[in-house]
Design a protein around this motif. Structure first.
Motif, PDB file in Angstrom:
ATOM      1  N   PHE A  29       0.837  -1.210   0.000  1.00 43.33           N
ATOM      2  CA  PHE A  29       0.000   0.000   0.000  1.00 43.33           C
ATOM      3  C   PHE A  29       0.865   1.251   0.000  1.00 43.33           C
ATOM      4  O   PHE A  29       0.588   2.212  -0.721  1.00 43.33           O
ATOM      5  N   VAL A  33       0.293   2.778  -3.688  1.00 44.37           N
ATOM      6  CA  VAL A  33      -0.766   3.776  -3.535  1.00 44.37           C
ATOM      7  C   VAL A  33      -0.196   5.121  -3.071  1.00 44.37           C
ATOM      8  O   VAL A  33      -0.414   6.153  -3.709  1.00 44.37           O
ATOM      9  N   LEU A  34       0.564   5.100  -1.972  1.00 47.72           N
ATOM     10  CA  LEU A  34       1.106   6.347  -1.434  1.00 47.72           C
ATOM     11  C   LEU A  34       2.365   6.816  -2.163  1.00 47.72           C
ATOM     12  O   LEU A  34       2.709   7.990  -2.113  1.00 47.72           O
ATOM     13  N   TRP A  81       6.501   7.232  -7.219  1.00 55.92           N
ATOM     14  CA  TRP A  81       6.290   5.920  -7.824  1.00 55.92           C
ATOM     15  C   TRP A  81       7.428   5.500  -8.748  1.00 55.92           C
ATOM     16  O   TRP A  81       7.721   4.318  -8.876  1.00 55.92           O
ATOM     17  N   SER A 101       4.957  -6.004  -4.388  1.00 61.55           N
ATOM     18  CA  SER A 101       4.658  -4.930  -5.345  1.00 61.55           C
ATOM     19  C   SER A 101       5.085  -5.329  -6.750  1.00 61.55           C
ATOM     20  O   SER A 101       4.357  -5.097  -7.732  1.00 61.55           O
TER      21      SER A 101
END
Length: 205
Positions: A29, A33-34, A81, A101
């Motif tokens: 996550f 996502v973050l 990212w 991931s």
């Protein structure tokens, strides 16, 4: 890159903290996502008595500039990212990837793969603007980080990822759900407490 070993301690794999980042599926996550990323190489100033968070540096392998971790304060800690954008040369500083991931990215590559280049172009423009804004920002202090929120967010994500799916498939009843919620709440608080201790402590004597 060569570093002054009298001043810096080099943090890289197989350091246990970095192994935890790579192996823990709960950190998916944070990464996907973050956009929280951990550099493959981090330097710790051994000559300073400041909290650990305030004496860490990130070297750029492209221009060989050693940046203070304050180069990416507050909001700059998120949305990385594609890696960390070097404030000096706009190169991408290599970061670690969580193994889970990588598996998820490989499985979903047909969906996002053809968008990677335009997304990276837009990301670079956004991060350059953010880095310029960070120049005038006050350095992030260890006490400014909400370790309680970090721990609760981690515990909540792990609860959802590890428990709710089993509940939907009727593998757990309501009592089991409550027990799991309590376990992950305590686990999240413990995680936040450990991170507060590690990142807020000064140089070991």
């Amino acid at each position: 890159m060569d570093f002054d070993e009298n001043r810096y301690k080099v943090l890289k794999l197989p350091n246990l903290m970095l192994v935890h980042w790579v192996m823990n599926p709960g950190l998916v996550f944070n990464e996907l996502v973050l956009g929280q990323r951990i550099p493959k190489v981090t330097l710790t100033d051994k000559t300073s008595d400041a909290p650990l968070m305030e004496r860490q540096y990130v070297p750029c392998p492209h221009c060989h500039t050693i940046h203070s971790s304050d180069a990416w304060p507050k909001k700059g800690m998120f949305g990385n990212w594609f890696g960390l954008l070097c404030p000096s040369c706009d190169g991408i500083i290599p970061c670690l990837w969580n193994y889970t991931s990588l598996v998820l990215l490989a499985m979903t590559f047909p969906i996002w793969g053809w968008l990677r280049r335009p997304l990276e172009t837009r990301w670079r423009a956004f991060k350059k603007k953010q880095l310029l804004q960070n120049i005038d920002a006050e350095p992030t202090k260890a006490k400014d980080v909400s370790w309680l929120k970090m721990g609760l967010a981690y515990g909540t994500f792990m609860f959802c990822a590890m428990t709710l799916i089993k509940f939907i498939t009727s593998e757990l009843n309501q009592q089991d759900i409550l027990i799991q919620a309590a376990i992950w709440l305590l686990g999240g608080l413990a995680f936040g407490g450990v991170m507060k201790f590690l990142m807020g402590r000064g140089k070991s004597t």
